[in-house]
Design an enzyme around this catalytic site. Structure first.
Site, PDB file in Angstrom:
ATOM      1  N   SER A   1      85.102  66.786  39.732  1.00 53.53           N
ATOM      2  CA  SER A   1      84.932  65.350  39.499  1.00 53.53           C
ATOM      3  C   SER A   1      85.586  64.458  40.536  1.00 53.53           C
ATOM      4  O   SER A   1      85.180  63.319  40.713  1.00 53.53           O
ATOM      5  CB  SER A   1      85.479  64.995  38.119  1.00 53.53           C
ATOM      6  OG  SER A   1      86.836  65.380  38.012  1.00 53.53           O
TER       7      SER A   1
ATOM      8  N   HIS B   1      79.858  67.491  35.333  1.00 53.90           N
ATOM      9  CA  HIS B   1      79.321  66.672  36.419  1.00 53.90           C
ATOM     10  C   HIS B   1      78.094  67.299  37.075  1.00 53.90           C
ATOM     11  O   HIS B   1      77.655  66.834  38.120  1.00 53.90           O
ATOM     12  CB  HIS B   1      80.409  66.412  37.478  1.00 53.90           C
ATOM     13  CG  HIS B   1      81.503  65.538  36.954  1.00 53.90           C
ATOM     14  ND1 HIS B   1      81.500  64.168  37.088  1.00 53.90           N
ATOM     15  CD2 HIS B   1      82.625  65.840  36.251  1.00 53.90           C
ATOM     16  CE1 HIS B   1      82.573  63.664  36.509  1.00 53.90           C
ATOM     17  NE2 HIS B   1      83.277  64.666  35.996  1.00 53.90           N
TER      18      HIS B   1
ATOM     19  N   LYS C   1      78.150  61.570  30.750  1.00 58.18           N
ATOM     20  CA  LYS C   1      77.831  61.311  32.162  1.00 58.18           C
ATOM     21  C   LYS C   1      76.302  61.202  32.309  1.00 58.18           C
ATOM     22  O   LYS C   1      75.768  60.138  32.076  1.00 58.18           O
ATOM     23  CB  LYS C   1      78.478  62.384  33.022  1.00 58.18           C
ATOM     24  CG  LYS C   1      80.007  62.423  32.688  1.00 58.18           C
ATOM     25  CD  LYS C   1      80.819  63.259  33.567  1.00 58.18           C
ATOM     26  CE  LYS C   1      82.226  63.485  32.994  1.00 58.18           C
ATOM     27  NZ  LYS C   1      82.998  62.262  32.727  1.00 58.18           N
TER      28      LYS C   1
HETATM   29  C1  LIG Z   1      85.147  68.261  34.272  1.00 59.66           C
HETATM   30  C2  LIG Z   1      85.241  67.424  33.044  1.00 59.66           C
HETATM   31  N1  LIG Z   1      85.288  68.027  31.847  1.00 59.66           N
HETATM   32  C3  LIG Z   1      85.367  67.322  30.711  1.00 59.66           C
HETATM   33  C4  LIG Z   1      85.405  65.952  30.724  1.00 59.66           C
HETATM   34  C5  LIG Z   1      85.554  65.203  29.439  1.00 59.66           C
HETATM   35  O1  LIG Z   1      84.368  64.604  29.045  1.00 59.66           O
HETATM   36  P1  LIG Z   1      84.320  63.431  27.978  1.00 59.66           P
HETATM   37  O2  LIG Z   1      84.282  62.158  28.714  1.00 59.66           O
HETATM   38  O3  LIG Z   1      83.054  63.690  27.232  1.00 59.66           O
HETATM   39  O4  LIG Z   1      85.499  63.567  27.095  1.00 59.66           O
HETATM   40  C6  LIG Z   1      85.319  65.277  31.927  1.00 59.66           C
HETATM   41  C7  LIG Z   1      85.345  63.809  31.950  1.00 59.66           C
HETATM   42  O5  LIG Z   1      85.892  63.158  32.763  1.00 59.66           O
HETATM   43  C8  LIG Z   1      85.260  66.031  33.133  1.00 59.66           C
HETATM   44  O6  LIG Z   1      85.227  65.422  34.319  1.00 59.66           O
END
Ligand SMILES: Cc1ncc(COP(=O)(O)O)c(C=O)c1O
Length: 399
Positions: free
Chosen positions: A185, A213, A244
């Site tokens: 990310s 992502h 996302k």
């Molecule tokens: C790699 C990764 N996993 C999990 C999440 C968590 O997702 P959520 O926004 O649905 O809690 C994110 C969010 O930033 C992320 O970048």
């Protein structure tokens, strides 16, 4: 008060930022016009840091599905999945996720954060080992901590280091869960998943891939990096988010393992929080349909990403190592990054300011995330705003 003493350092940093008149971590979008524009501090601003990869937050079909669900089923479920919080929509969405991934089962969670918390803490406990990429998202680290497994980190995107650590585990390697992400990310770099999957197989370990992502972004059908590189059969668990490319909030895990349902009975983050509201489930179901039916969104997203990446590279900025919808400008100096971030905002362009430790390698980032909904004119305006940053290009060229 004593319990707040530990925040003194944080307060000083915040006070420093406030001297400049703005807290970059407490921005309000006052009026939202579209997937790519909102008012910030009274000014119409291009949103260039939102994770709204396919631009579906304003898709008319998703909005209609969401409104209808609220009218017919109410505003919330007011309960956990395990109690009264599983409506027909939640069950249907799980079937749809499983079918989309050609997997035996799927579980829907309240957020992607909770999906990682539930999966990792429940799958791996005391006596088990989790081998994770050092640049893993906070939700992955937190899930490991909650479960109490032994955590071993390997160097970011380094299969050799992964193998070395697996080898050292000896007999325990087959009781090890390897955790990586598809697209990372912060810098938008992509995991060497084919190599990682081969290593996993040769040691008989387990593999979980967080495609937060990369859902809707990689693979012929948009299923993510595992599809893109042809190793879906070697991935035991795929975790992802609705927040996302699907434009909502929620999380999921898909797997072929028949025991996946154990998470529903043993996973505390599944059990002890309310399920996503009916409107969220309805828009997500529609978004998942659109993600499959309109591959042109993916094509447009990559076109936009390539355009911004190439323009900023030509201007001399140091970016993440690969073109991807996350286009991160690396700066070495926090102060310089904050000043540049403010200047972009003053010119009507919002990007994410990422400071260490959230940014890898002690660098500071101006993190852009592209959307299929960005127009060529908006991309030109983003590039134009970056072109005005004083000395930034020259400084970062040496980074
Ligand atoms: C790699 C990764 N996993 C999990 C999440 C968590 O997702 P959520 O926004 O649905 O809690 C994110 C969010 O930033 C992320 O970048």
């Amino acid at each position: 008060m004593a319990i707040f003493e530990k925040f003194r350092g944080l307060e000083e940093v915040r006070a420093g930022l406030m001297k400049a008149g703005i807290d970059p971590f407490n921005i309000t979008l006052e009026h939202i016009y579209s997937a790519t524009e909102a008012d910030i501090r009274g000014k119409r601003t291009i949103l260039a840091g939102t994770n709204n990869y396919l631009g579906l937050t304003f898709d008319p079909e998703c909005i209609e599905a969401s409104c209808t669900a609220a009218q017919e089923q109410g505003t919330g479920t007011t309960g956990s999945r395990m109690a009264n919080g599983t409506f027909a929509g939640h069950a249907a969405l799980e079937k749809e996720f499983a079918a989309y991934y050609n997997r035996r089962g799927a579980i829907v969670f309240s957020t992607g954060y909770i999906a990682n918390l539930a999966m990792l803490s429940t799958l791996a406990g005391p006596g088990d080992v989790i081998l994770l990429d050092a640049d893993s998202h906070a939700s992955i680290y937190d899930g490991c901590r909650l479960g109490g497994a032994e955590v071993v980190r390997f160097r970011h995107n380094d299969p050799e280091d992964l193998e070395k650590r697996l080898r050292r585990l000896g007999d325990r390697a087959s009781n090890t869960l390897i955790v990586v992400e598809g697209i990372y990310s912060m810098l938008g770099d992509i995991a060497p998943l084919a190599d990682i999957a081969a290593i996993k197989k040769s040691y008989g370990a387990w593999l979980l891939v967080d495609e937060a992502h990369s859902l809707g972004i990689l693979g012929d059908h948009g299923r993510g990096l595992a599809e893109e590189v042809g190793v879906e059969a070697d991935v035991d668990f795929v975790v992802g988010t609705f927040s996302k490319s699907l434009g909502a909030t929620g999380g999921y895990c898909v797997s072929d393992h028949p025991q996946l349902d154990a998470i529903r009975y043993a996973g505390r983050p599944y059990i002890f929080t309310a399920s996503p509201s009916p409107s969220v489930i309805a828009s997500t179901r529609k978004a998942l349909e659109i993600l499959q039916a309109r591959p042109e969104l993916r094509v447009q997203l990559w076109k936009n990403a390539r355009s911004l990446y190439e323009s900023l590279t030509d201007m001399g900025f140091t970016l993440g190592p690969q073109v991807s919808p996350v286009v991160a400008v690396r700066l070495e100096d926090k102060k310089q990054a904050f000043g540049a971030w403010m200047q972009l905002l003053e010119q009507g362009v919002y990007v994410n300011l990422v400071l260490p430790p959230a940014a890898p390698d002690g660098s500071a980032l101006l993190r852009c995330s592209m959307s299929a909904a960005h127009t060529p004119e908006q991309i030109d305006r983003i590039v134009e705003a970056f072109s005005t940053l004083p000395n930034t290009a020259a400084t970062s060229r040496t980074a």
